[in-house]
Design a protein around this motif. Sequence first.
Motif, mmCIF file in Angstrom:
data_model
loop_
_atom_site.group_PDB
_atom_site.id
_atom_site.type_symbol
_atom_site.label_atom_id
_atom_site.label_comp_id
_atom_site.label_asym_id
_atom_site.label_seq_id
_atom_site.Cartn_x
_atom_site.Cartn_y
_atom_site.Cartn_z
ATOM 1 N N ALA A 111 -7.387 6.202 3.998
ATOM 2 C CA ALA A 111 -6.544 5.018 4.202
ATOM 3 C C ALA A 111 -7.047 4.200 5.386
ATOM 4 O O ALA A 111 -7.112 2.968 5.321
ATOM 5 N N TYR A 112 -7.402 4.875 6.452
ATOM 6 C CA TYR A 112 -7.960 4.216 7.644
ATOM 7 C C TYR A 112 -9.241 3.465 7.285
ATOM 8 O O TYR A 112 -9.414 2.296 7.665
ATOM 9 N N ALA A 113 -10.123 4.116 6.538
ATOM 10 C CA ALA A 113 -11.390 3.488 6.150
ATOM 11 C C ALA A 113 -11.151 2.269 5.260
ATOM 12 O O ALA A 113 -11.789 1.222 5.442
ATOM 13 N N LEU A 114 -10.232 2.386 4.324
ATOM 14 C CA LEU A 114 -9.888 1.254 3.462
ATOM 15 C C LEU A 114 -9.305 0.112 4.284
ATOM 16 O O LEU A 114 -9.667 -1.062 4.076
ATOM 17 N N ALA A 130 0.832 -1.211 0.000
ATOM 18 C CA ALA A 130 0.000 0.000 0.000
ATOM 19 C C ALA A 130 0.864 1.258 0.000
ATOM 20 O O ALA A 130 0.542 2.244 -0.679
ATOM 21 N N VAL A 131 1.976 1.237 0.743
ATOM 22 C CA VAL A 131 2.913 2.376 0.751
ATOM 23 C C VAL A 131 3.448 2.601 -0.660
ATOM 24 O O VAL A 131 3.472 3.735 -1.168
ATOM 25 N N LEU A 132 3.872 1.535 -1.313
ATOM 26 C CA LEU A 132 4.418 1.654 -2.678
ATOM 27 C C LEU A 132 3.378 2.166 -3.668
ATOM 28 O O LEU A 132 3.682 2.995 -4.529
ATOM 29 N N ASP A 189 -1.031 15.397 -1.774
ATOM 30 C CA ASP A 189 -0.953 15.530 -0.320
ATOM 31 C C ASP A 189 -1.803 14.479 0.391
ATOM 32 O O ASP A 189 -1.395 13.937 1.419
ATOM 33 N N ALA A 190 -2.976 14.193 -0.162
ATOM 34 C CA ALA A 190 -3.824 13.162 0.439
ATOM 35 C C ALA A 190 -3.143 11.792 0.355
ATOM 36 O O ALA A 190 -3.168 11.013 1.318
ATOM 37 N N LEU A 191 -2.510 11.506 -0.773
ATOM 38 C CA LEU A 191 -1.799 10.236 -0.927
ATOM 39 C C LEU A 191 -0.576 10.166 -0.016
ATOM 40 O O LEU A 191 -0.236 9.096 0.489
ATOM 41 N N TRP A 192 0.075 11.302 0.219
ATOM 42 C CA TRP A 192 1.218 11.332 1.132
ATOM 43 C C TRP A 192 0.760 10.938 2.539
ATOM 44 O O TRP A 192 1.399 10.128 3.211
ATOM 45 N N ALA A 193 -0.366 11.488 2.974
ATOM 46 C CA ALA A 193 -0.896 11.151 4.295
ATOM 47 C C ALA A 193 -1.327 9.681 4.361
ATOM 48 O O ALA A 193 -1.110 9.009 5.372
ATOM 49 N N ALA A 194 -1.912 9.175 3.283
ATOM 50 C CA ALA A 194 -2.288 7.759 3.236
ATOM 51 C C ALA A 194 -1.042 6.886 3.316
ATOM 52 O O ALA A 194 -1.021 5.870 4.022
ATOM 53 N N MET A 195 0.023 7.293 2.625
ATOM 54 C CA MET A 195 1.283 6.551 2.678
ATOM 55 C C MET A 195 1.822 6.523 4.111
ATOM 56 O O MET A 195 2.294 5.480 4.579
ATOM 57 N N ILE A 196 1.753 7.642 4.809
ATOM 58 C CA ILE A 196 2.218 7.692 6.193
ATOM 59 C C ILE A 196 1.381 6.752 7.053
ATOM 60 O O ILE A 196 1.920 5.992 7.872
ATOM 61 N N TYR A 197 0.072 6.753 6.867
ATOM 62 C CA TYR A 197 -0.791 5.838 7.626
ATOM 63 C C TYR A 197 -0.377 4.386 7.384
ATOM 64 O O TYR A 197 -0.188 3.620 8.332
ATOM 65 N N PHE A 198 -0.244 4.001 6.121
ATOM 66 C CA PHE A 198 0.128 2.620 5.819
ATOM 67 C C PHE A 198 1.531 2.296 6.312
ATOM 68 O O PHE A 198 1.808 1.166 6.717
ATOM 69 N N GLY A 199 2.415 3.276 6.312
ATOM 70 C CA GLY A 199 3.755 3.075 6.856
ATOM 71 C C GLY A 199 3.723 2.812 8.361
ATOM 72 O O GLY A 199 4.432 1.935 8.857
ATOM 73 N N VAL A 200 2.894 3.561 9.057
ATOM 74 C CA VAL A 200 2.731 3.328 10.506
ATOM 75 C C VAL A 200 2.170 1.932 10.741
ATOM 76 O O VAL A 200 2.639 1.196 11.614
ATOM 77 N N ARG A 201 1.200 1.542 9.932
ATOM 78 C CA ARG A 201 0.609 0.201 10.078
ATOM 79 C C ARG A 201 1.646 -0.888 9.774
ATOM 80 O O ARG A 201 1.651 -1.931 10.425
ATOM 81 N N ALA A 202 2.519 -0.628 8.804
ATOM 82 C CA ALA A 202 3.549 -1.610 8.465
ATOM 83 C C ALA A 202 4.551 -1.752 9.608
ATOM 84 O O ALA A 202 4.995 -2.867 9.919
ATOM 85 N N LEU A 203 4.912 -0.656 10.225
ATOM 86 C CA LEU A 203 5.894 -0.688 11.316
ATOM 87 C C LEU A 203 5.313 -1.235 12.621
ATOM 88 O O LEU A 203 6.016 -1.887 13.385
ATOM 89 N N PHE A 204 4.045 -0.952 12.856
ATOM 90 C CA PHE A 204 3.411 -1.337 14.116
ATOM 91 C C PHE A 204 2.132 -2.122 13.808
ATOM 92 O O PHE A 204 1.021 -1.635 13.994
#
Length: 124
Positions: A111-114, A6-8, A34-49
């Motif tokens: 991203a959260y909703a998805l 999802a990050v990629l 910008d919206a995709l950047w925030a979604a990437m950050i969300y998925f990155g947080v989910r990947a790390l934690f």
Amino acid sequence: MKYLLAVLVCIMLGIGSRMNTSALPDFVVKHFGDALWAAMIYFGVRALFIRMLTMKALLISLGFCFVIECSQLYQAQWIINLRDTLFGGLILGKGFLYADLARYIVGAIAAYALDRLLKETEQP
């Protein structure tokens, strides 16, 4: 693994929204990066934690996005030089905009909703 994918995807779509500006509607060019950047950050947080609650990941990712955006108010020469590089500009941005905060909220919540929707469809 799915969060890294999802990050990629977010990175590819975000860069595409910045490169193909003449082929895309103005609304997409103006807001989606910008919206995709925030979604990437969300998925990155989910990947790390991976075990973190999704709501907590949403709040952390929004906090991160807001801190990065507010950091753009800091204008020392060394950070301006860093922002003028390709990666510095992509990560740190160029200038503070209130509209970016709204775009981050939309992207992270999408991203959260998805994430929540896909979790519900995975469970038997």
